[in-house]
Write a protein that holds these residues in place. Sequence first.
Motif, mmCIF file in Angstrom:
data_model
loop_
_atom_site.group_PDB
_atom_site.id
_atom_site.type_symbol
_atom_site.label_atom_id
_atom_site.label_comp_id
_atom_site.label_asym_id
_atom_site.label_seq_id
_atom_site.Cartn_x
_atom_site.Cartn_y
_atom_site.Cartn_z
ATOM 1 N N MET A 37 -22.260 -48.141 -22.106
ATOM 2 C CA MET A 37 -22.312 -47.093 -23.114
ATOM 3 C C MET A 37 -23.481 -46.155 -22.803
ATOM 4 S SD MET A 37 -22.222 -47.601 -27.136
ATOM 5 C CE MET A 37 -22.292 -46.250 -28.205
ATOM 6 N N MET A 38 -23.256 -44.880 -22.993
ATOM 7 C CA MET A 38 -24.289 -43.887 -22.667
ATOM 8 C C MET A 38 -25.202 -43.674 -23.871
ATOM 9 S SD MET A 38 -22.110 -41.164 -20.348
ATOM 10 C CE MET A 38 -22.699 -39.836 -21.239
ATOM 11 N N THR A 39 -26.445 -43.443 -23.533
ATOM 12 C CA THR A 39 -27.416 -43.154 -24.589
ATOM 13 C C THR A 39 -27.278 -41.686 -25.020
ATOM 14 O OG1 THR A 39 -29.118 -42.486 -23.036
ATOM 15 C CG2 THR A 39 -29.020 -44.825 -23.599
ATOM 16 N N ARG A 45 -26.135 -38.296 -22.739
ATOM 17 C CA ARG A 45 -25.083 -37.359 -23.147
ATOM 18 C C ARG A 45 -25.623 -35.944 -23.237
ATOM 19 N NH1 ARG A 45 -23.075 -40.693 -28.033
ATOM 20 N NH2 ARG A 45 -22.411 -42.498 -26.884
#
Length: 71
Positions: free
Chosen positions: A1-3, A7
């Motif tokens: 999951m991207m922080t 993003r």
Amino acid sequence: MMTPTARKNIFCSLALVAAIWFGFQANNVQGMNRAQYRAQIRSMPITQRPNRFGHVYGNNVRRVHHWRHGR
């Protein structure tokens, strides 16, 4: 999951690339190639030509002309 920071960085990078791309496309609105554009610019009087990056002499001539005679 991207922080959220990752993003944000990706979004900013894409926005920058899009701005640069559309900036280059805006210069070629009339579909002229570089030789046609340069020929059109050279056919104009020096005081009527648009300011261009790196054209120090012509830009200064136009600046002084506009200072003395207005737009």
